[in-house]
Design a protein around this motif. Structure first.
Motif, PDB file in Angstrom:
ATOM      1  N   THR A 144       0.838  -1.192   0.000  1.00 23.53           N
ATOM      2  CA  THR A 144       0.000   0.000   0.000  1.00 23.53           C
ATOM      3  C   THR A 144       0.877   1.249   0.000  1.00 23.53           C
ATOM      4  OG1 THR A 144      -0.093   0.213   2.411  1.00 23.53           O
ATOM      5  CG2 THR A 144      -1.698  -1.263   1.366  1.00 23.53           C
ATOM      6  N   ALA A 145       0.256   2.392  -0.267  1.00 24.44           N
ATOM      7  CA  ALA A 145       0.989   3.659  -0.272  1.00 24.44           C
ATOM      8  C   ALA A 145       1.599   3.943   1.093  1.00 24.44           C
ATOM      9  CB  ALA A 145       0.052   4.790  -0.691  1.00 24.44           C
ATOM     10  N   ASP A 146       0.836   3.698   2.163  1.00 27.22           N
ATOM     11  CA  ASP A 146       1.356   3.940   3.510  1.00 27.22           C
ATOM     12  C   ASP A 146       2.549   3.045   3.819  1.00 27.22           C
ATOM     13  OD1 ASP A 146      -0.473   5.915   4.005  1.00 27.22           O
ATOM     14  OD2 ASP A 146      -1.868   4.624   5.111  1.00 27.22           O
ATOM     15  N   GLN A 147       2.493   1.811   3.376  1.00 29.41           N
ATOM     16  CA  GLN A 147       3.614   0.901   3.616  1.00 29.41           C
ATOM     17  C   GLN A 147       4.863   1.340   2.858  1.00 29.41           C
ATOM     18  OE1 GLN A 147       1.920  -2.890   2.549  1.00 29.41           O
ATOM     19  NE2 GLN A 147       1.167  -3.290   4.624  1.00 29.41           N
ATOM     20  N   TRP A 148       4.679   1.861   1.646  1.00 33.76           N
ATOM     21  CA  TRP A 148       5.829   2.354   0.888  1.00 33.76           C
ATOM     22  C   TRP A 148       6.431   3.583   1.568  1.00 33.76           C
ATOM     23  CZ3 TRP A 148       8.814  -0.150  -2.108  1.00 33.76           C
ATOM     24  CH2 TRP A 148       8.335  -1.158  -2.942  1.00 33.76           C
ATOM     25  N   ALA A 163      15.213   5.069  -0.906  1.00 33.83           N
ATOM     26  CA  ALA A 163      14.119   5.824  -0.294  1.00 33.83           C
ATOM     27  C   ALA A 163      13.369   6.626  -1.352  1.00 33.83           C
ATOM     28  CB  ALA A 163      14.665   6.751   0.790  1.00 33.83           C
ATOM     29  N   ILE A 164      14.101   7.224  -2.278  1.00 29.12           N
ATOM     30  CA  ILE A 164      13.459   7.965  -3.368  1.00 29.12           C
ATOM     31  C   ILE A 164      12.548   7.042  -4.169  1.00 29.12           C
ATOM     32  CG2 ILE A 164      13.924   9.043  -5.615  1.00 29.12           C
ATOM     33  CD1 ILE A 164      16.325  10.430  -4.313  1.00 29.12           C
ATOM     34  N   ASP A 165      13.040   5.859  -4.472  1.00 27.67           N
ATOM     35  CA  ASP A 165      12.228   4.894  -5.225  1.00 27.67           C
ATOM     36  C   ASP A 165      10.971   4.518  -4.443  1.00 27.67           C
ATOM     37  OD1 ASP A 165      11.922   2.828  -7.455  1.00 27.67           O
ATOM     38  OD2 ASP A 165      11.941   1.542  -5.678  1.00 27.67           O
ATOM     39  N   ALA A 166      11.111   4.347  -3.125  1.00 28.99           N
ATOM     40  CA  ALA A 166       9.960   3.966  -2.307  1.00 28.99           C
ATOM     41  C   ALA A 166       8.917   5.084  -2.267  1.00 28.99           C
ATOM     42  CB  ALA A 166      10.422   3.609  -0.897  1.00 28.99           C
ATOM     43  N   TYR A 167       9.368   6.336  -2.144  1.00 28.61           N
ATOM     44  CA  TYR A 167       8.415   7.450  -2.168  1.00 28.61           C
ATOM     45  C   TYR A 167       7.713   7.536  -3.520  1.00 28.61           C
ATOM     46  CZ  TYR A 167       9.779   9.462   2.337  1.00 28.61           C
ATOM     47  OH  TYR A 167       9.983   9.677   3.678  1.00 28.61           O
ATOM     48  N   ARG A 168       8.442   7.292  -4.583  1.00 28.41           N
ATOM     49  CA  ARG A 168       7.825   7.318  -5.913  1.00 28.41           C
ATOM     50  C   ARG A 168       6.750   6.238  -6.036  1.00 28.41           C
ATOM     51  NH1 ARG A 168      13.248   8.205  -9.653  1.00 28.41           N
ATOM     52  NH2 ARG A 168      12.870  10.395 -10.189  1.00 28.41           N
ATOM     53  N   ARG A 169       7.031   5.062  -5.503  1.00 25.52           N
ATOM     54  CA  ARG A 169       6.048   3.976  -5.553  1.00 25.52           C
ATOM     55  C   ARG A 169       4.809   4.333  -4.727  1.00 25.52           C
ATOM     56  NH1 ARG A 169       8.063  -1.121  -7.313  1.00 25.52           N
ATOM     57  NH2 ARG A 169      10.273  -1.032  -7.874  1.00 25.52           N
ATOM     58  N   SER A 170       5.046   4.981  -3.587  1.00 26.57           N
ATOM     59  CA  SER A 170       3.918   5.405  -2.761  1.00 26.57           C
ATOM     60  C   SER A 170       3.047   6.409  -3.505  1.00 26.57           C
ATOM     61  CB  SER A 170       4.439   6.020  -1.463  1.00 26.57           C
ATOM     62  OG  SER A 170       3.381   6.605  -0.730  1.00 26.57           O
ATOM     63  N   LEU A 171       3.697   7.369  -4.160  1.00 27.59           N
ATOM     64  CA  LEU A 171       2.950   8.406  -4.872  1.00 27.59           C
ATOM     65  C   LEU A 171       2.238   7.859  -6.105  1.00 27.59           C
ATOM     66  CD1 LEU A 171       5.514  11.293  -4.479  1.00 27.59           C
ATOM     67  CD2 LEU A 171       3.155  11.304  -3.638  1.00 27.59           C
ATOM     68  N   LYS A 172       2.771   6.802  -6.675  1.00 27.22           N
ATOM     69  CA  LYS A 172       2.087   6.174  -7.804  1.00 27.22           C
ATOM     70  C   LYS A 172       0.751   5.590  -7.355  1.00 27.22           C
ATOM     71  CE  LYS A 172       2.899   2.989 -11.649  1.00 27.22           C
ATOM     72  NZ  LYS A 172       3.876   2.046 -12.276  1.00 27.22           N
ATOM     73  N   LEU A 173       0.723   5.096  -6.111  1.00 24.67           N
ATOM     74  CA  LEU A 173      -0.506   4.527  -5.562  1.00 24.67           C
ATOM     75  C   LEU A 173      -1.417   5.597  -4.965  1.00 24.67           C
ATOM     76  CD1 LEU A 173       1.061   1.430  -3.763  1.00 24.67           C
ATOM     77  CD2 LEU A 173      -0.325   1.397  -5.852  1.00 24.67           C
ATOM     78  N   HIS A 174      -0.795   6.663  -4.436  1.00 21.69           N
ATOM     79  CA  HIS A 174      -1.587   7.709  -3.769  1.00 21.69           C
ATOM     80  C   HIS A 174      -0.945   9.070  -4.043  1.00 21.69           C
ATOM     81  CE1 HIS A 174      -4.203   9.734  -1.077  1.00 21.69           C
ATOM     82  NE2 HIS A 174      -3.351   9.852  -0.067  1.00 21.69           N
ATOM     83  N   PRO A 175      -1.172   9.639  -5.221  1.00 27.53           N
ATOM     84  CA  PRO A 175      -0.502  10.895  -5.604  1.00 27.53           C
ATOM     85  C   PRO A 175      -0.969  12.115  -4.827  1.00 27.53           C
ATOM     86  CG  PRO A 175      -2.083  10.218  -7.282  1.00 27.53           C
ATOM     87  CD  PRO A 175      -2.000   9.088  -6.304  1.00 27.53           C
ATOM     88  N   GLU A 176      -1.988  11.976  -3.986  1.00 26.58           N
ATOM     89  CA  GLU A 176      -2.495  13.115  -3.218  1.00 26.58           C
ATOM     90  C   GLU A 176      -1.834  13.237  -1.849  1.00 26.58           C
ATOM     91  OE1 GLU A 176      -4.592  10.758  -4.483  1.00 26.58           O
ATOM     92  OE2 GLU A 176      -5.058  11.859  -6.328  1.00 26.58           O
ATOM     93  N   CYS A 177      -0.760  12.504  -1.609  1.00 25.22           N
ATOM     94  CA  CYS A 177      -0.105  12.525  -0.298  1.00 25.22           C
ATOM     95  C   CYS A 177       0.933  13.652  -0.236  1.00 25.22           C
ATOM     96  CB  CYS A 177       0.558  11.181  -0.007  1.00 25.22           C
ATOM     97  SG  CYS A 177       1.347  11.117   1.609  1.00 25.22           S
ATOM     98  N   THR A 178       0.591  14.730   0.439  1.00 25.54           N
ATOM     99  CA  THR A 178       1.495  15.879   0.557  1.00 25.54           C
ATOM    100  C   THR A 178       2.797  15.501   1.251  1.00 25.54           C
ATOM    101  OG1 THR A 178      -0.424  17.348   0.699  1.00 25.54           O
ATOM    102  CG2 THR A 178       1.691  18.237   1.415  1.00 25.54           C
ATOM    103  N   GLU A 179       2.704  14.693   2.292  1.00 24.90           N
ATOM    104  CA  GLU A 179       3.893  14.300   3.051  1.00 24.90           C
ATOM    105  C   GLU A 179       4.910  13.606   2.155  1.00 24.90           C
ATOM    106  OE1 GLU A 179       5.136  11.532   6.912  1.00 24.90           O
ATOM    107  OE2 GLU A 179       3.113  11.440   6.083  1.00 24.90           O
ATOM    108  N   ALA A 180       4.441  12.711   1.297  1.00 26.45           N
ATOM    109  CA  ALA A 180       5.358  11.988   0.418  1.00 26.45           C
ATOM    110  C   ALA A 180       6.032  12.935  -0.567  1.00 26.45           C
ATOM    111  CB  ALA A 180       4.609  10.882  -0.327  1.00 26.45           C
ATOM    112  N   TRP A 181       5.278  13.901  -1.098  1.00 26.88           N
ATOM    113  CA  TRP A 181       5.867  14.861  -2.034  1.00 26.88           C
ATOM    114  C   TRP A 181       6.963  15.681  -1.346  1.00 26.88           C
ATOM    115  CZ3 TRP A 181       5.742  14.381  -6.942  1.00 26.88           C
ATOM    116  CH2 TRP A 181       4.608  13.906  -7.618  1.00 26.88           C
ATOM    117  N   ILE A 182       6.708  16.118  -0.112  1.00 24.72           N
ATOM    118  CA  ILE A 182       7.694  16.939   0.593  1.00 24.72           C
ATOM    119  C   ILE A 182       8.939  16.122   0.935  1.00 24.72           C
ATOM    120  CG2 ILE A 182       8.152  18.155   2.762  1.00 24.72           C
ATOM    121  CD1 ILE A 182       5.346  19.272   2.624  1.00 24.72           C
TER     122      ILE A 182
END
Length: 277
Positions: A144-148, A163-182
Motif C-alpha cells: 500500500t501507499a502507507d507501507q511504501w 528511499a526515493i524509489d519507495a516514495y515514488r512507488r507510494s505516490l504512484k498509488l496515492h498521488p495526493e499525499c502531501t507528506e510523500a511529495w515533501i
C-alpha cells in the motif's frame, strides 16, 4: 590579525552550499549559533572541510551534521572538529584525534552506510515534516501507499536512492499525499537535484496551498541558487502560515544582513532566538 569569513564566503571557499554552512552554524558545529552576521574563523573552515569530506564520500548531509554534533559533545573542552582527521573506509567513517589532549582511544569508528557520491553536492538542510515516532519495520514487501512511505522513511539515512524509489512507488498509488511529495523533494534536494526537488514541493503546494514546510524548502532552494528576492518572499510566506518556523527567521536574518537591511536582520534574529531558547 584575525580574519573572519561570512557564511557565503566560507561556502565558496569550501565548496558547500551556503545553506549547508548556515545549518552547521545553527547546530553549533562552527561559529556562534544565532549570530548574525556569521563570523567564521580559519579553524571553522577546517571543520567545514570535515563536513565536505563526508559529503564527498556520499553521506547524506543531515546525517553528517547529526553524527558530528554527537561527536562534538564528547570532545574535551577546547577541542574542535577541525582537529579531527576523518576518512570513510570499509563502510565506516573513522575519526582520529590529532590534538595531544583529545581523549579518544585510537580511532572512533562510526557505522555509516556509504552510498555512491553524487556528481553535485547536496544543498543545505531542508525542513522535515514532524514525526511522532519512527515507523515500525515492515516485514512483508510493501503493498500500500502507507507501507511504501514507511519503507522510505526507514531507508532515508542509510540508502537515500532506495528511499526515493519507495516514495515514488507510494505516490504512484496515492498521488495526493502531501507528506510523500515533501519528503521526496527533500531527498532530491539533498542529492543535488534542485529541479526535481522544486517540482515536488510545488506538487505539495498544489495539494495543500497552506503548507509552510513546502514554502520554506522552496526558499532554501532559491537562496542556494542566489535568488535572494524569491527566497525572502518564500520564507515570508512560510512564516505567515507558521510563525514558529525558527529556521525561516534565521535565513531571513542572513539575507537581510547581506542586503544591508540591519533593522530587518535584527528583528528576525531576535525572533529566531526567542523560538530556540
Amino acid at each position: 590579525m584575525w580574519t573572519s569569513y561570512s557564511a557565503r564566503h566560507a561556502a565558496q571557499l569550501i565548496g558547500l552550499p551556503e545553506s549547508a554552512v548556515r545549518s552547521c552554524i545553527r547546530d553549533g558545529l562552527v561559529g556562534t549559533p544565532g549570530a548574525v552576521p556569521a563570523q567564521l574563523s580559519f579553524r571553522d573552515l577546517s571543520a567545514l572541510r570535515t563536513v565536505k569530506a563526508l559529503v564527498d564520500a556520499g553521506l547524506p548531509l543531515p546525517r553528517v551534521r547529526k553524527e558530528l554534533a554527537r561527536i562534538q559533545q564528547h570532545l574535551p573542552s577546547g577541542t574542535s572538529l577541525a582537529e579531527l582527521t576523518v576518512e570513510a573506509r570499509g563502510g565506516q567513517v573513522h575519526i582520529r584525534g590529532t590534538h595531544s589532549e583529545v581523549a579518544l582511544a585510537g580511532q572512533l569508528a562510526l557505522p555509516f552506510d556509504i552510498v555512491p557520491a553524487k556528481a553535485t553536492l547536496p544543498p543545505g538542510e531542508l525542513r522535515e515534516l514532524p514525526r511522532a515516532e519512527p515507523p515500525a519495520p515492515v516485514a512483508a514487501p510493501p503493498a500500500t501507499a502507507d507501507q511504501w512511505i514507511q519503507r522510505a522513511m526507514q531507508l532515508e539515512e542509510r540508502d537515500p536512492v532506495a528511499a526515493i524509489d519507495a516514495y515514488r512507488r507510494s505516490l504512484k498509488l496515492h498521488p495526493e499525499c502531501t507528506e510523500a511529495w515533501i519528503n521526496l523533494g527533500r531527498l532530491f534536494a539533498e542529492s543535488g537535484d534542485a529541479t526535481a526537488a522544486h517540482d515536488c514541493f510545488r506538487s505539495a503546494l498544489d495539494l495543500d496551498p497552506a503548507d509552510a514546510t513546502a514554502y520554506y524548502n522552496l526558499g532554501v532552494i532559491a537562496q542556494d541558487a542566489g535568488k535572494e528576492a524569491d527566497a525572502i518572499a518564500l520564507y515570508r510566506r512560510a512564516l505567515e502560515l507558521d510563525p514558529h518556523l525558527a529556521e525561516a527567521h534565521y535565513n531571513l536574518a542572513t539575507l537581510f544582513d547581506q542586503s544591508g537591511d540591519s533593522r530587518a536582520a535584527i528583528r528576525h534574529i531576535n525572533e529566531y532566538r526567542k523560538l530556540t531558547r
